[in-house]
Scaffold this motif. Structure first.
Motif, PDB file in Angstrom:
ATOM      1  N   SER A  84       7.136 -11.410  -3.269  1.00  0.00           N
ATOM      2  CA  SER A  84       7.411 -11.660  -1.861  1.00  0.00           C
ATOM      3  C   SER A  84       7.810 -10.338  -1.210  1.00  0.00           C
ATOM      4  CB  SER A  84       8.544 -12.672  -1.716  1.00  0.00           C
ATOM      5  OG  SER A  84       8.874 -12.839  -0.351  1.00  0.00           O
ATOM      6  N   MET A  85       7.211 -10.059  -0.065  1.00  0.00           N
ATOM      7  CA  MET A  85       7.435  -8.777   0.606  1.00  0.00           C
ATOM      8  C   MET A  85       8.128  -8.949   1.961  1.00  0.00           C
ATOM      9  SD  MET A  85       6.031  -7.249  -1.886  1.00  0.00           S
ATOM     10  CE  MET A  85       6.015  -5.519  -1.434  1.00  0.00           C
ATOM     11  N   VAL A  86       8.682 -10.133   2.203  1.00  0.00           N
ATOM     12  CA  VAL A  86       9.270 -10.410   3.521  1.00  0.00           C
ATOM     13  C   VAL A  86      10.543  -9.618   3.778  1.00  0.00           C
ATOM     14  CG1 VAL A  86       8.240 -12.710   3.648  1.00  0.00           C
ATOM     15  CG2 VAL A  86      10.530 -12.422   2.648  1.00  0.00           C
ATOM     16  N   ASP A  87      11.102  -9.023   2.735  1.00  0.00           N
ATOM     17  CA  ASP A  87      12.344  -8.272   2.900  1.00  0.00           C
ATOM     18  C   ASP A  87      12.121  -6.844   3.382  1.00  0.00           C
ATOM     19  OD1 ASP A  87      11.120  -7.903   0.289  1.00  0.00           O
ATOM     20  OD2 ASP A  87      12.867  -6.692  -0.241  1.00  0.00           O
ATOM     21  N   LEU A  88      10.871  -6.395   3.392  1.00  0.00           N
ATOM     22  CA  LEU A  88      10.589  -4.998   3.730  1.00  0.00           C
ATOM     23  C   LEU A  88      10.642  -4.750   5.234  1.00  0.00           C
ATOM     24  CD1 LEU A  88       7.602  -4.083   1.370  1.00  0.00           C
ATOM     25  CD2 LEU A  88      10.053  -3.683   1.017  1.00  0.00           C
ATOM     26  N   SER A  89      11.209  -3.613   5.608  1.00  0.00           N
ATOM     27  CA  SER A  89      11.183  -3.145   6.992  1.00  0.00           C
ATOM     28  C   SER A  89      10.153  -2.024   7.064  1.00  0.00           C
ATOM     29  CB  SER A  89      12.568  -2.631   7.408  1.00  0.00           C
ATOM     30  OG  SER A  89      12.534  -2.128   8.726  1.00  0.00           O
ATOM     31  N   LEU A  90       9.077  -2.247   7.825  1.00  0.00           N
ATOM     32  CA  LEU A  90       7.946  -1.338   7.807  1.00  0.00           C
ATOM     33  C   LEU A  90       7.569  -0.888   9.222  1.00  0.00           C
ATOM     34  CD1 LEU A  90       5.780  -3.522   5.401  1.00  0.00           C
ATOM     35  CD2 LEU A  90       6.974  -1.417   4.769  1.00  0.00           C
ATOM     36  N   PRO A  91       7.048   0.335   9.354  1.00  0.00           N
ATOM     37  CA  PRO A  91       6.577   0.801  10.664  1.00  0.00           C
ATOM     38  C   PRO A  91       5.146   0.345  10.915  1.00  0.00           C
ATOM     39  CG  PRO A  91       6.462   2.598   9.088  1.00  0.00           C
ATOM     40  CD  PRO A  91       7.055   1.426   8.350  1.00  0.00           C
ATOM     41  N   TYR A  92       4.915  -0.217  12.104  1.00  0.00           N
ATOM     42  CA  TYR A  92       3.614  -0.784  12.438  1.00  0.00           C
ATOM     43  C   TYR A  92       2.924   0.006  13.539  1.00  0.00           C
ATOM     44  CZ  TYR A  92       4.900  -4.834   9.615  1.00  0.00           C
ATOM     45  OH  TYR A  92       5.258  -5.640   8.571  1.00  0.00           O
ATOM     46  N   LEU A  93       1.609  -0.151  13.588  1.00  0.00           N
ATOM     47  CA  LEU A  93       0.820   0.387  14.689  1.00  0.00           C
ATOM     48  C   LEU A  93       1.110  -0.417  15.966  1.00  0.00           C
ATOM     49  CD1 LEU A  93      -2.566   0.866  12.786  1.00  0.00           C
ATOM     50  CD2 LEU A  93      -0.965   2.663  13.489  1.00  0.00           C
ATOM     51  N   PRO A  94       0.649   0.056  17.123  1.00  0.00           N
ATOM     52  CA  PRO A  94       0.929  -0.668  18.380  1.00  0.00           C
ATOM     53  C   PRO A  94       0.469  -2.125  18.394  1.00  0.00           C
ATOM     54  CG  PRO A  94       0.208   1.549  18.873  1.00  0.00           C
ATOM     55  CD  PRO A  94       0.031   1.377  17.389  1.00  0.00           C
ATOM     56  N   ASP A  95      -0.504  -2.491  17.537  1.00  0.00           N
ATOM     57  CA  ASP A  95      -0.953  -3.882  17.513  1.00  0.00           C
ATOM     58  C   ASP A  95       0.062  -4.809  16.840  1.00  0.00           C
ATOM     59  OD1 ASP A  95      -1.227  -3.404  14.786  1.00  0.00           O
ATOM     60  OD2 ASP A  95      -3.399  -3.628  14.756  1.00  0.00           O
ATOM     61  N   ARG A  96       1.107  -4.215  16.250  1.00  0.00           N
ATOM     62  CA  ARG A  96       2.194  -4.970  15.627  1.00  0.00           C
ATOM     63  C   ARG A  96       1.719  -5.822  14.448  1.00  0.00           C
ATOM     64  NH1 ARG A  96       4.216  -8.740  18.888  1.00  0.00           N
ATOM     65  NH2 ARG A  96       6.399  -8.538  18.297  1.00  0.00           N
ATOM     66  N   LEU A  97       0.576  -5.432  13.879  1.00  0.00           N
ATOM     67  CA  LEU A  97       0.013  -6.183  12.756  1.00  0.00           C
ATOM     68  C   LEU A  97      -0.350  -5.288  11.582  1.00  0.00           C
ATOM     69  CD1 LEU A  97      -1.016  -8.919  11.676  1.00  0.00           C
ATOM     70  CD2 LEU A  97      -3.213  -8.444  12.799  1.00  0.00           C
ATOM     71  N   HIS A  98      -0.804  -4.084  11.896  1.00  0.00           N
ATOM     72  CA  HIS A  98      -1.238  -3.164  10.848  1.00  0.00           C
ATOM     73  C   HIS A  98      -0.254  -2.010  10.692  1.00  0.00           C
ATOM     74  CE1 HIS A  98      -4.975  -5.261  12.074  1.00  0.00           C
ATOM     75  NE2 HIS A  98      -5.109  -5.331  10.761  1.00  0.00           N
ATOM     76  N   LEU A  99      -0.255  -1.454   9.505  1.00  0.00           N
ATOM     77  CA  LEU A  99       0.752  -0.452   9.148  1.00  0.00           C
ATOM     78  C   LEU A  99       0.386   0.960   9.570  1.00  0.00           C
ATOM     79  CD1 LEU A  99       1.550  -1.636   5.499  1.00  0.00           C
ATOM     80  CD2 LEU A  99       2.989  -1.953   7.531  1.00  0.00           C
TER      81      LEU A  99
END
Length: 224
Positions: free
Chosen positions: A187-202
């Motif tokens: 499960s990866m729901v705990d990760l805080s990740l930076p996203y592209l402007p589409d708010r979907l891709h990394l």
């Protein structure tokens, strides 16, 4: 009077041509999107990274590296081993996650595994956000039938802002199904990740963080 009739006929013809062009353009745009995803999938498959045991990753746009200048640096490149990626944007476990035809994880598994694997990683779930429990379950069952001979790990979706509301449901279901098939689930729901402007891709840094997390958690499964 005749010139006016001729003008009206000409305008009607122009309007018809414009409408036809718009319809054709919309159809072409949809087709082009699927063709682009297919081409990007082929491109990413040719970018094999690392050395060592044969690792096969079947996944979605995150695996394919959508939005990256260098798709070879998508998150699977952070895994140890000789990593082969079968990523196709917009796909998921369920058959209808993508509008691009038969490109679900199970549909692409035979080709991805044609040369076997020491480790199979199946990553996804974000594109199953609007699919039913039954659809996801059916797709999961199909891909597990191909995964059965291999050491397999399932990697779930992170909390992409564009689909935050749907991720917990998919995450819980994938965890349940993985347990049913005795396959480790990350499960990866705990990760805080930076996203592209589409708010979907990394962003590139997000791929590094996600890939390192997957790598570390697989190592932990092996007692590393």
């Amino acid at each position: 009077m005749r010139p006016r009739v001729a003008l009206l006929c000409a305008l009607a013809l122009v309007a018809a041509l414009v409408l036809t062009g718009v319809v054709a353009s919309r159809a072409s745009a949809h087709q082009t999107k699927c063709e682009r995803f297919a081409a990007e999938s082929v491109q990413r498959a040719g970018l094999v990274t690392g050395s060592g045991e044969r690792v096969v990753v079947i996944g979605d746009s995150w695996s394919a590296g959508l939005g990256l200048d260098h798709p070879a640096l998508s998150w699977p490149s952070r895994l140890p081993g000789r990593v082969h990626v079968a990523g196709f944007a917009g796909t998921g476990f369920s058959e209808k996650a993508s509008p691009c035809g038969r490109v679900s994880f199970a549909d692409r598994a035979p080709d991805a595994l044609r040369n076997g694997a020491d480790l199979l990683v199946i990553e996804g779930g974000l594109n199953d956000f609007d699919r039913s429990r039954a659809e996801i379950k059916a797709g999961f069952q199909r891909v597990m039938s191909y995964a059965a001979p291999y050491r397999t790990v399932v990697v779930g979706p992170a909390m992409a802002p564009a689909r935050t509301d749907a991720v917990p449901r998919v995450d819980r279901l994938l965890a349940h199904l993985s347990g049913k098939y005795a396959v480790p689930y990350l499960s990866m729901v705990d990760l805080s990740l930076p996203y592209l402007p589409d708010r979907l891709h990394l962003q590139p840094a997000g791929h590094r963080t996600f890939g390192d997390a997957v790598s570390d958690r697989i190592a932990a499964l092996n007692g590393g």
